[in-house]
Scaffold this motif. Structure first.
Motif, PDB file in Angstrom:
ATOM      1  N   PHE A 119      -1.389 -20.576   2.041  1.00  0.00           N
ATOM      2  CA  PHE A 119      -2.472 -20.581   3.023  1.00  0.00           C
ATOM      3  C   PHE A 119      -3.614 -21.470   2.537  1.00  0.00           C
ATOM      4  O   PHE A 119      -4.198 -22.234   3.311  1.00  0.00           O
ATOM      5  CB  PHE A 119      -2.978 -19.161   3.274  1.00  0.00           C
ATOM      6  N   TYR A 152       1.634 -23.862   9.667  1.00  0.00           N
ATOM      7  CA  TYR A 152       1.031 -22.517   9.628  1.00  0.00           C
ATOM      8  C   TYR A 152       1.874 -21.540  10.446  1.00  0.00           C
ATOM      9  O   TYR A 152       2.109 -20.405  10.007  1.00  0.00           O
ATOM     10  CB  TYR A 152      -0.397 -22.572  10.171  1.00  0.00           C
ATOM     11  N   ASN A 158       3.340 -18.169   8.817  1.00  0.00           N
ATOM     12  CA  ASN A 158       2.871 -16.891   9.355  1.00  0.00           C
ATOM     13  C   ASN A 158       4.006 -16.116  10.010  1.00  0.00           C
ATOM     14  O   ASN A 158       4.102 -14.894   9.863  1.00  0.00           O
ATOM     15  CB  ASN A 158       1.747 -17.145  10.364  1.00  0.00           C
ATOM     16  N   LEU A 214      -4.134 -10.618   4.552  1.00  0.00           N
ATOM     17  CA  LEU A 214      -3.535 -11.683   5.355  1.00  0.00           C
ATOM     18  C   LEU A 214      -4.405 -12.020   6.563  1.00  0.00           C
ATOM     19  O   LEU A 214      -4.557 -13.195   6.927  1.00  0.00           O
ATOM     20  CB  LEU A 214      -2.137 -11.266   5.814  1.00  0.00           C
ATOM     21  N   SER A 240      -5.977 -15.707   7.082  1.00  0.00           N
ATOM     22  CA  SER A 240      -5.639 -16.388   8.333  1.00  0.00           C
ATOM     23  C   SER A 240      -6.903 -16.825   9.055  1.00  0.00           C
ATOM     24  O   SER A 240      -6.982 -17.940   9.596  1.00  0.00           O
ATOM     25  CB  SER A 240      -4.812 -15.466   9.228  1.00  0.00           C
TER      26      SER A 240
END
Length: 558
Positions: A20, A43, A47, A84, A88
């Motif tokens: 990330f 991404y 994810n 997370l 994010s």
């Protein structure tokens, strides 16, 4: 791929964080919108994979909450999911504040960017310990309910498996079942009050840490309420009280007369016929096969969907004693597969799984190949419109599930859908009061619930049950603990579904085409815009519920 073939591996959280961080750095240094768009697709892949592992762990934990391996994995995800969410958000800040934002908005849409703004307001590193604590409290609550052991005539049942007896055609059976069912909550009322008190205080602290007076602004952001706010919901609640409660009370009285009762006691709330509620015929396997036949006949799109679900064993619906209560649809991104979790118990709710949860799953299946993941990120009032409307669209096939009692089921489902709206709206107002006044004692909260019942369900009679009479019935509703501020979405969606009901009774094909268009729109537009685009009235506009009631009463001749 069948669900049991899907491999679970706990991700290395440090590696995930580094990936990330790399994406975030590259996004920051990108020299064009096209370059950022390409990075953003990486991404998606990262994810999707992490979330797939989280969902597999969640499902396998929920199907057996005593499984030691997945209990530990559940603990891991309780700690990891807030982390997370935060990383994010940190990544998406690069999109949100990008100098190439106009280009990116063309690619992923304005709704996505509004949701990113809300996500930025929803989490921060400073509240991660509080979010982790919140997850643990919710787990404590769910485990308490999942491990309930109720002695029913020598057999030990959990809460879900008590449902057929709570709604038995025999008043004496109902009375005894409710006595035992409510006794579980009463015996655990102190623990339930303590958990909820801690949850309210925890969420309030999160709201304060994020700069708010209480939890509500944070809760609205987490619900992605991207084009309506507290004033709209307050206005909707007033519509329900003024325009819908009188209609619902008429339906309660019609049922009271049908049952031959002088009063409708709370034990009778879930009963619709003197010979008992219609129950689905056949085994769970036969119910699923009936669902396959129904969806194969409804449309080519639903046929493809249901065959995929059945062929890949994407249902876990058998009620088991150590299984989490309730039901839900979730999604496994790596496999582009919806999954349905439920607790069949021999009641009509088994068929509801094949309509309601499959409505969610169908919409997820319809947009499974959508490249822009943000378009799949639907808000809950839209998601529940998909599911609650599907309950009505599948009505012509209820003979497959209920045989000669298909009409009884249709009548019961219609009445139940209507009388739910006041109850669901009451749950929402209760939560608003709880979070506006986090210092309320358990007794105070019970008093709030008792007062709201007089406004939303004035016919209620709890005589003979001091626990519920004192205002404790709210403890039965797990959404109040698990999903703060969610419940009103069912009521907004229920308004949409009733509009579809009126429409399909006049022109089924046109109503279905509208519904299919709504499913395909997914989250590409804001809720109010999508609803009007497909030909429905916006539930937040004054007069919407009044118009729905008028048409329903005309159809019913009341």
């Amino acid at each position: 791929m069948k669900f049991n073939e899907m491999q679970y591996t706990r991700p290395d959280i440090e590696q995930v964080k580094q990936k990330f961080a790399d994406l975030t750095k590259r996004m920051e240094n990108a020299t064009s919108g096209e370059e950022q768009w390409q990075i953003h697709q990486e991404y998606y892949e990262l994810n999707d994979h992490v979330m797939t592992q989280a969902v597999i762990a969640e499902i396998r934990h929920d199907v057996d909450m005593t499984d030691e391996f997945y209990e530990k994995e559940n603990d891991f995800w309780n700690d990891t999911n807030p982390i997370l969410a935060n990383i994010s958000v940190e990544y998406k800040k690069q999109l949100l504040h990008s100098k190439f934002r106009p280009y990116l908005e063309e690619k992923i849409g304005k709704v996505a960017f509004k949701n990113m703004e809300l996500a930025e307001q929803s989490v921060a590193e400073k509240i991660l310990p509080l979010m982790q604590e919140e997850n643990k409290l919710q787990d404590e609550y769910n485990k308490l309910l999942a491990t309930a052991k109720i002695d029913w005539k020598g057999e030990i049942l959990n809460l879900s498996l008590m449902n057929p007896y709570l709604n038995s055609s025999d008043p004496e059976v109902r009375k005894e079942a409710w006595k035992k069912y409510s006794a579980f909550y009463e015996e655990n009322s102190e623990a339930l009050d303590d958990i909820y008190d801690k949850l309210v205080k925890n969420r309030t602290k999160q709201g304060e840490e994020m700069g708010h007076k209480n939890y509500l602004p944070l809760g609205y952001a987490r619900m992605q309420r991207n084009n309506y706010g507290p004033a709209d919901l307050k206005s909707f609640r007033e519509q329900v009280k003024n325009d819908f409660v009188p209609f619902a009370e008429k339906l309660h009285d019609i049922r009271r007369k049908r049952l031959g009762l002088s009063r409708l006691h709370f034990e009778d709330e879930g009963v619709y016929f003197t010979n008992g509620n219609p129950a689905p015929i056949g085994t769970p396997e036969q119910i699923l096969e009936a669902g396959r036949k129904m969806y194969n006949e409804l449309s080519p799109e639903t046929a493809e969907f249901m065959n995929f679900m059945c062929d890949n064993d994407l249902f876990d619906v058998l009620g088991r004693k150590t299984k989490k209560t309730g039901g839900y649809m979730t999604y496994l991104p790596d496999y582009k597969s919806p999954f349905i979790f439920a607790n069949f118990n021999g009641s009509s709710s088994d068929a509801d799984v094949i309509t309601h949860e499959c409505g969610h799953a169908f919409q997820g299946f319809v947009v499974r190949n959508e490249l822009v993941r943000e378009v799949q990120d639907i808000t809950m009032e839209t998601a529940e419109t998909h599911s609650m409307a599907m309950e009505f669209f599948t009505d012509p096939w209820m003979k497959l599930f209920f045989g000669d009692r298909a009409k009884d089921y249709s009548d019961m489902h219609f009445e139940d859908s209507c009388v739910f709206i006041p109850y669901g709206t009451m749950v929402d107002e209760f939560q608003h009061i709880a979070y506006e006044n986090p210092g309320l004692t358990p007794k105070d909260r019970n008093g709030v619930w008792h007062d709201l019942e007089r406004q939303y369900k004035p016919h209620l009679d709890y005589s003979g049950n001091p626990y519920y009479e004192g205002g404790a019935f709210w403890q039965n509703k797990h959404h109040i603990y698990d999903c703060p501020l969610y419940y009103i979405d069912y009521c907004i969606a229920g308004t949409d579904a009733l509009q579809y009901k009126v429409w399909m009774d006049k022109d089924y094909k046109a109503a279905w085409n509208s519904y299919l268009e709504l499913c395909k729109l997914s989250a590409s537009d804001f809720f109010d815009s999508m609803i009007t685009r497909v030909g429905l009235n916006n539930p937040f506009e004054d007069g919407c519920l009044r118009n729905v009631v008028k048409q329903l009463e005309q159809t019913m001749g009341i």
